[in-house]
Motif scaffolding. Structure first.
Motif, PDB file in Angstrom:
ATOM      1  N   ASP A  59     140.538 -21.217   2.051  1.00  0.00           N
ATOM      2  CA  ASP A  59     139.985 -19.884   1.531  1.00  0.00           C
ATOM      3  C   ASP A  59     140.254 -18.733   2.470  1.00  0.00           C
ATOM      4  OD1 ASP A  59     138.630 -18.153  -0.217  1.00  0.00           O
ATOM      5  OD2 ASP A  59     136.658 -18.628   1.087  1.00  0.00           O
ATOM      6  N   ASP A  60     141.122 -17.942   2.055  1.00  0.00           N
ATOM      7  CA  ASP A  60     141.509 -16.582   2.812  1.00  0.00           C
ATOM      8  C   ASP A  60     140.314 -15.546   3.093  1.00  0.00           C
ATOM      9  OD1 ASP A  60     144.108 -17.512   3.093  1.00  0.00           O
ATOM     10  OD2 ASP A  60     144.717 -16.308   1.241  1.00  0.00           O
ATOM     11  N   ASN A  61     139.353 -15.831   2.321  1.00  0.00           N
ATOM     12  CA  ASN A  61     138.242 -15.050   2.357  1.00  0.00           C
ATOM     13  C   ASN A  61     137.063 -15.328   3.569  1.00  0.00           C
ATOM     14  OD1 ASN A  61     138.772 -13.160   0.077  1.00  0.00           O
ATOM     15  ND2 ASN A  61     138.424 -14.988  -0.982  1.00  0.00           N
ATOM     16  N   THR A  62     137.347 -16.627   3.914  1.00  0.00           N
ATOM     17  CA  THR A  62     136.320 -17.244   5.121  1.00  0.00           C
ATOM     18  C   THR A  62     137.140 -17.294   6.312  1.00  0.00           C
ATOM     19  OG1 THR A  62     135.289 -18.427   3.369  1.00  0.00           O
ATOM     20  CG2 THR A  62     135.083 -19.138   5.627  1.00  0.00           C
ATOM     21  N   LYS A  63     136.486 -16.662   7.382  1.00  0.00           N
ATOM     22  CA  LYS A  63     136.986 -16.651   8.745  1.00  0.00           C
ATOM     23  C   LYS A  63     136.261 -17.677   9.552  1.00  0.00           C
ATOM     24  CE  LYS A  63     139.743 -13.499   7.155  1.00  0.00           C
ATOM     25  NZ  LYS A  63     141.135 -13.946   6.599  1.00  0.00           N
ATOM     26  N   CYS A  64     135.160 -17.873   9.476  1.00  0.00           N
ATOM     27  CA  CYS A  64     134.157 -18.692  10.084  1.00  0.00           C
ATOM     28  C   CYS A  64     133.110 -19.233   9.276  1.00  0.00           C
ATOM     29  CB  CYS A  64     133.577 -17.773  11.175  1.00  0.00           C
ATOM     30  SG  CYS A  64     132.250 -18.567  12.075  1.00  0.00           S
ATOM     31  N   VAL A  65     132.760 -20.712   9.555  1.00  0.00           N
ATOM     32  CA  VAL A  65     131.914 -21.296   8.833  1.00  0.00           C
ATOM     33  C   VAL A  65     130.578 -21.757   9.558  1.00  0.00           C
ATOM     34  CG1 VAL A  65     131.453 -23.434   7.331  1.00  0.00           C
ATOM     35  CG2 VAL A  65     133.659 -22.293   7.622  1.00  0.00           C
ATOM     36  N   THR A  82     138.933 -26.396  12.037  1.00  0.00           N
ATOM     37  CA  THR A  82     138.824 -25.953  13.468  1.00  0.00           C
ATOM     38  C   THR A  82     140.377 -25.456  14.225  1.00  0.00           C
ATOM     39  OG1 THR A  82     138.490 -27.951  14.311  1.00  0.00           O
ATOM     40  CG2 THR A  82     136.660 -26.828  13.717  1.00  0.00           C
ATOM     41  N   ALA A  83     141.373 -26.153  13.782  1.00  0.00           N
ATOM     42  CA  ALA A  83     142.511 -25.627  14.103  1.00  0.00           C
ATOM     43  C   ALA A  83     142.843 -24.202  13.981  1.00  0.00           C
ATOM     44  CB  ALA A  83     143.659 -26.647  13.889  1.00  0.00           C
ATOM     45  N   LYS A  84     142.067 -23.644  13.043  1.00  0.00           N
ATOM     46  CA  LYS A  84     142.589 -22.373  12.514  1.00  0.00           C
ATOM     47  C   LYS A  84     141.325 -21.401  12.390  1.00  0.00           C
ATOM     48  CE  LYS A  84     144.122 -24.189   8.580  1.00  0.00           C
ATOM     49  NZ  LYS A  84     144.549 -24.088   7.080  1.00  0.00           N
ATOM     50  N   LYS A  85     140.259 -22.037  12.399  1.00  0.00           N
ATOM     51  CA  LYS A  85     138.911 -21.319  12.112  1.00  0.00           C
ATOM     52  C   LYS A  85     137.593 -21.790  12.807  1.00  0.00           C
ATOM     53  CE  LYS A  85     140.301 -20.251   7.341  1.00  0.00           C
ATOM     54  NZ  LYS A  85     140.025 -20.026   5.974  1.00  0.00           N
ATOM     55  N   PRO A  86     136.882 -21.255  13.390  1.00  0.00           N
ATOM     56  CA  PRO A  86     135.725 -21.692  13.975  1.00  0.00           C
ATOM     57  C   PRO A  86     134.629 -22.185  13.069  1.00  0.00           C
ATOM     58  CG  PRO A  86     135.953 -19.290  14.749  1.00  0.00           C
ATOM     59  CD  PRO A  86     136.877 -19.651  13.437  1.00  0.00           C
ATOM     60  N   VAL A  87     134.087 -23.277  13.425  1.00  0.00           N
ATOM     61  CA  VAL A  87     132.815 -23.875  12.580  1.00  0.00           C
ATOM     62  C   VAL A  87     131.764 -24.089  13.616  1.00  0.00           C
ATOM     63  CG1 VAL A  87     132.141 -25.916  11.193  1.00  0.00           C
ATOM     64  CG2 VAL A  87     134.721 -24.976  11.075  1.00  0.00           C
ATOM     65  N   VAL A  88     130.610 -23.575  13.190  1.00  0.00           N
ATOM     66  CA  VAL A  88     129.347 -23.712  13.935  1.00  0.00           C
ATOM     67  C   VAL A  88     128.578 -24.718  13.356  1.00  0.00           C
ATOM     68  CG1 VAL A  88     127.510 -22.509  15.123  1.00  0.00           C
ATOM     69  CG2 VAL A  88     129.558 -21.312  14.708  1.00  0.00           C
ATOM     70  N   VAL A  89     127.844 -25.410  13.998  1.00  0.00           N
ATOM     71  CA  VAL A  89     126.865 -26.563  13.423  1.00  0.00           C
ATOM     72  C   VAL A  89     125.530 -26.447  14.056  1.00  0.00           C
ATOM     73  CG1 VAL A  89     126.358 -29.008  12.924  1.00  0.00           C
ATOM     74  CG2 VAL A  89     128.638 -28.114  12.417  1.00  0.00           C
ATOM     75  N   LEU A  90     124.416 -26.256  13.306  1.00  0.00           N
ATOM     76  CA  LEU A  90     123.355 -26.648  13.862  1.00  0.00           C
ATOM     77  C   LEU A  90     122.793 -27.898  13.396  1.00  0.00           C
ATOM     78  CD1 LEU A  90     120.503 -25.798  15.154  1.00  0.00           C
ATOM     79  CD2 LEU A  90     119.914 -24.682  13.016  1.00  0.00           C
ATOM     80  N   LYS A  91     122.714 -29.130  14.189  1.00  0.00           N
ATOM     81  CA  LYS A  91     122.314 -30.344  13.729  1.00  0.00           C
ATOM     82  C   LYS A  91     120.630 -30.538  14.029  1.00  0.00           C
ATOM     83  CE  LYS A  91     122.190 -34.866  12.972  1.00  0.00           C
ATOM     84  NZ  LYS A  91     120.744 -35.106  13.583  1.00  0.00           N
ATOM     85  N   ARG A 138     128.630 -26.729  18.602  1.00  0.00           N
ATOM     86  CA  ARG A 138     127.204 -26.827  18.012  1.00  0.00           C
ATOM     87  C   ARG A 138     126.211 -25.704  18.749  1.00  0.00           C
ATOM     88  NH1 ARG A 138     123.901 -32.601  18.968  1.00  0.00           N
ATOM     89  NH2 ARG A 138     122.127 -32.142  17.798  1.00  0.00           N
ATOM     90  N   ALA A 139     125.457 -25.446  17.628  1.00  0.00           N
ATOM     91  CA  ALA A 139     124.342 -24.512  18.238  1.00  0.00           C
ATOM     92  C   ALA A 139     123.008 -25.119  18.693  1.00  0.00           C
ATOM     93  CB  ALA A 139     124.238 -23.444  17.127  1.00  0.00           C
ATOM     94  N   TYR A 189     125.915 -16.912  16.166  1.00  0.00           N
ATOM     95  CA  TYR A 189     127.302 -17.312  16.529  1.00  0.00           C
ATOM     96  C   TYR A 189     128.163 -16.895  15.355  1.00  0.00           C
ATOM     97  CZ  TYR A 189     125.893 -20.274  20.328  1.00  0.00           C
ATOM     98  OH  TYR A 189     125.104 -21.062  21.516  1.00  0.00           O
ATOM     99  N   ALA A 190     127.724 -17.097  14.084  1.00  0.00           N
ATOM    100  CA  ALA A 190     128.305 -16.800  12.705  1.00  0.00           C
ATOM    101  C   ALA A 190     128.504 -15.261  12.698  1.00  0.00           C
ATOM    102  CB  ALA A 190     127.393 -17.455  11.686  1.00  0.00           C
ATOM    103  N   ARG A 191     127.651 -14.628  13.005  1.00  0.00           N
ATOM    104  CA  ARG A 191     127.895 -13.165  13.016  1.00  0.00           C
ATOM    105  C   ARG A 191     128.865 -12.591  13.959  1.00  0.00           C
ATOM    106  NH1 ARG A 191     124.493  -8.125  14.277  1.00  0.00           N
ATOM    107  NH2 ARG A 191     123.345  -9.179  15.762  1.00  0.00           N
ATOM    108  N   GLY A 192     129.047 -13.172  15.364  1.00  0.00           N
ATOM    109  CA  GLY A 192     129.655 -12.741  16.483  1.00  0.00           C
ATOM    110  C   GLY A 192     131.089 -13.119  16.519  1.00  0.00           C
ATOM    111  N   LEU A 193     131.332 -14.486  16.257  1.00  0.00           N
ATOM    112  CA  LEU A 193     132.557 -15.169  16.467  1.00  0.00           C
ATOM    113  C   LEU A 193     133.705 -14.516  15.477  1.00  0.00           C
ATOM    114  CD1 LEU A 193     131.731 -18.923  16.451  1.00  0.00           C
ATOM    115  CD2 LEU A 193     132.178 -17.118  18.531  1.00  0.00           C
TER     116      LEU A 193
END
Length: 710
Positions: A452-458, A479-488, A524-525, A534-538
């Protein structure tokens, strides 16, 4: 490397055919030999005299161990003797082990006594594998020996492993420096040890009926790595695989879900306060341009739109059906959706597995699979996809478009995500509730967001993963292209599950999650606010090109705290070269401090901030800047914010794009200044030294895992 799979198959089939859940040590050694895993020389004795002869043949001291499929923890049963020398000791030891075995379990099947070469020297480590309920086959490496479950210095990876991943495990334990020869210790052969780890990962992958595998201890020395003890547990049902969709099918279904041409609302209502009314209003007020199709057998129209008695009465195709009816009515309506060819069903209602009604949820899943319908939910608030002006939820519309996709398993956390996004005006591409995850889950969403070209970070909040291996596969791609942040959620699990091996006992849920999430490339957050920041800043921060971080601060105290935060977040403070040090000193007062942090002191005019920031941006040896601002009359907050934004913008126009974060200390005016900086591509935070560095650290963790730092 070639493996003797036929030997392994014969051993396993024989044991499983006898109804056994464990292999004997000699059988385990046979598996090791088939996969090139070195083990200590050994043989099995059926009598004391045979044990004496075998000990003499091996030479030197030997270890004696019971061989019994019924006695797994041999040491606890008193069935292991080490350092046995001479014929007399071997005879006496043989008799003692048999007696202890009978005392421990009078009915145990005994195949003999193992006479094993005593291994000495090097380091005792554990290499093992277990079957994790989320991630399947997982490999462990750490300090071994009798204290393995006390020290718990161990790390995990999902099997199978590449050689570089196995090598990485050696560096991921607290005692890594010991293996590298710290304080005069013997240097372990890292290649041999990594090869052993990799071979075991391949063995348990090739034969999923192996549920747990312990090599403990493994003696790692400069001469190689040799396992002294082998323990193998079996599970005949271990070959079961979860239901999975192909990537192509996932993309087809998710594109229809996220970019629908038409949305039917099952249970649409004219009555204020009803979920079916809220969803209809939000679809309309949110500006959705596709067809909105209310379904209500008791109404001719809903909110001015023609209503249909059933989704089957709707003319044309229906991409998505949003369910707002009570849970008990869902199965019948879903059958109608199946007959209509609806691609996806969004199940907002509760009353399924989360309330103990798993049977109803299972029935709904079975209907959906029969008809090829993908299910989102149940028990969710709905979802947003802003590029399509889609607000299929009972919450209010959200119209700040951007590149951040946010998901949550919990409805309450979803509300927090929505509130934070509104307050900070975070630009989002999607907000998705997952609820019970009866079907669509995180790996489906990652597969969509990847392309999805509209999504830069998840950023994802999750309580569990339905299929950990599918998640890791999807995460590695994106994650090879876009950051993914996870709160587990569930970081403080109360301990490891009961297990028959050291590896199984060590595999506490959170430790496995922590290591494998890193293996998959996600960040991981530690908490909810961290995930959101993280999602706002990355997406704001450019990717750094190297590890050299420089702090420029107007207050010595904040410089110390920022330095501490750098260490806590794995950032490397640059050792300032003498020529660059001299250039910084040209701009700061004599009572300031060069080095790193660079303390320009609090009384300096705006030009000092401007000159030092510009210098840090222009020098190619500096890869990221952390700014510590202190509120003064000489340089007020908005003056600092505007000059910083201008200097950074000028650098970007010249092709210099480095991550810059800022910590602002002062009165309430710093809040507006921080907001201005954020709007201009600088992750800035008031009243905290920790948060901007944590966001920069998250960017670095992603960039390292994606191999973007060179």
């Amino acid at each position: 490397m070639g493996h003797d799979e036929q030997t392994v198959r014969r051993v396993l089939d024989a044991a499983l055919g006898e109804g056994r859940s464990a292999l004997t040590a000699p059988e385990g050694r046979a598996l090791c030999g088939a996969y090139g895993i070195p083990t200590a020389a050994e043989a099995v004795a059926d009598s004391a005299e045979e044990a004496v002869a075998l000990a003499a043949e091996l030479g030197g001291p030997v270890a004696l161990k019971i061989v019994s499929p019924d006695i797994l923890h041999k040491t606890d049963a008193g069935c292991v003797l080490t350092g046995v020398r001479g014929a007399a000791q071997v005879r006496e030891g043989y008799a003692r082990i048999l007696a202890n075995a009978r005392e421990h379990d009078a009915d145990a099947e005994i195949d003999g006594v193992q006479v094993q070469q005593m291994l000495t020297g090097g380091h005792e480590v554990i290499v093992g594998a277990t079957t994790d309920p989320t991630f399947g086959k997982v490999v462990a490496f750490g300090l071994g020996g009798v204290l393995v479950e006390v020290l718990r210095d161990v790390t995990f990876r999902m099997a199978p492993l590449e050689k570089f991943e196995a090598r990485g495990m050696l560096d991921d334990i607290a005692a890594a420096d010991v293996l590298r020869g710290a304080r005069g210790a013997e240097v372990a052969d890292a290649d041999a040890l990594a090869g052993l780890v990799q071979a075991l990962s391949e063995l348990v992958t090739d034969f999923p009926e192996i549920s747990e595998f312990d090599l403990n201890p493994v003696f790692a020395s400069a001469g190689g790595a040799v396992a002294a003890d082998v323990r193998v547990l079996l599970d005949p049902d271990g070959t079961a695989q979860p239901h999975r969709h192909s990537r192509q099918d996932i993309l087809h279904a998710m594109n229809r879900l996220m970019r629908p041409r038409s949305v039917a609302v099952i249970g649409a209502s004219n009555e204020d306060g009803k979920i079916g009314n809220s969803v209809m209003r939000n679809l309309t007020a949110g500006g959705y341009g596709g067809e909105i199709l209310p379904v209500n057998p008791k109404a001719d129209e809903v909110l001015g739109r023609k209503a249909y008695r059933s989704v089957q009465d709707v003319p044309g195709e229906v991409d998505v059906a949003v369910f707002t009816v009570p849970a008990k009515f869902v199965p019948a309506a879903l059958e109608e959706c199946g007959a209509k060819g609806v691609a996806a069903a969004v199940l907002i209602p509760s009353g399924f597995a989360e309330t103990g009604n798993a049977e109803l949820q299972d029935e709904v899943v079975e209907i959906a699979r029969k008809h090829g319908i993908r299910l989102l939910g149940p028990n969710i608030y709905g979802y947003y996809y802003t590029p399509h002006d889609l607000c299929a939820t009972f919450c209010t519309p959200y119209d700040v478009r951007g590149g951040v996709a946010l998901t949550s398993q919990s409805g309450g956390i979803g509300m927090a995500i929505l509130g934070f996004s509104r307050t900070t005006r975070t630009g989002v591409s999607a907000i998705v509730g997952l609820g019970n995850k009866s079907d669509v889950d995180e790996d489906d969403l990652l597969t969509f967001f990847e392309q999805d070209d509209n999504t830069k970070c998840v950023a994802m909040h999750l309580e569990d993963l339905k299929d950990g291996r599918a998640f890791v596969e999807a995460a590695r791609r994106i994650t090879a292209k876009k950051p993914v942040v996870v709160l587990k959620a569930g970081r403080t699990a109360l301990g490891a599950r009961a297990a028959g091996s050291h590896t199984g006992a060590l595999a506490g849920d959170d430790k496995v999650y922590d290591d494998i999430l890193r293996q998959s490339g996600v960040v991981r957050a530690p908490g909810l606010n961290d995930m959101l920041e993280y999602a706002r800043g990355l997406p704001v921060l450019p990717t750094p090109k190297g590890e050299n971080v420089v702090i420029i601060t107007g207050a010595g105290g904040s410089g110390v705290l920022l330095s501490d935060a750098c260490v806590a977040n794995g950032l490397r403070l640059m050792d300032i070269p003498s020529d660059l040090d001299e250039q910084f000193r040209h701009y700061i007062p004599p009572f300031g401090a060069a080095g790193n942090p660079i303390d320009i002191t609090g009384g300096e005019p705006p030009s000092t901030y401007e000159d030092t920031i510009r210098l840090g941006l222009r020098d190619p040896r500096v890869h990221a800047l952390i700014l510590g601002y202190w509120h003064t009359i000489v340089t007020p907050p908005m003056v600092f914010a505007e000059l910083t934004a201008r200097v950074v913008a000028e650098a970007r126009e010249q092709g210099i794009d480095k991550p810059v974060v800022a910590s602002l200390a002062g009165d309430t005016e710093v809040e507006q200044a921080a907001e201005h900086l954020f709007d201009h591509g600088i992750a800035a935070f008031p009243y905290t030294t920790e948060k901007p560095v944590a966001v920069l650290g998250a960017k670095y963790r992603w960039a390292r895992s994606a191999g973007l730092l060179g």
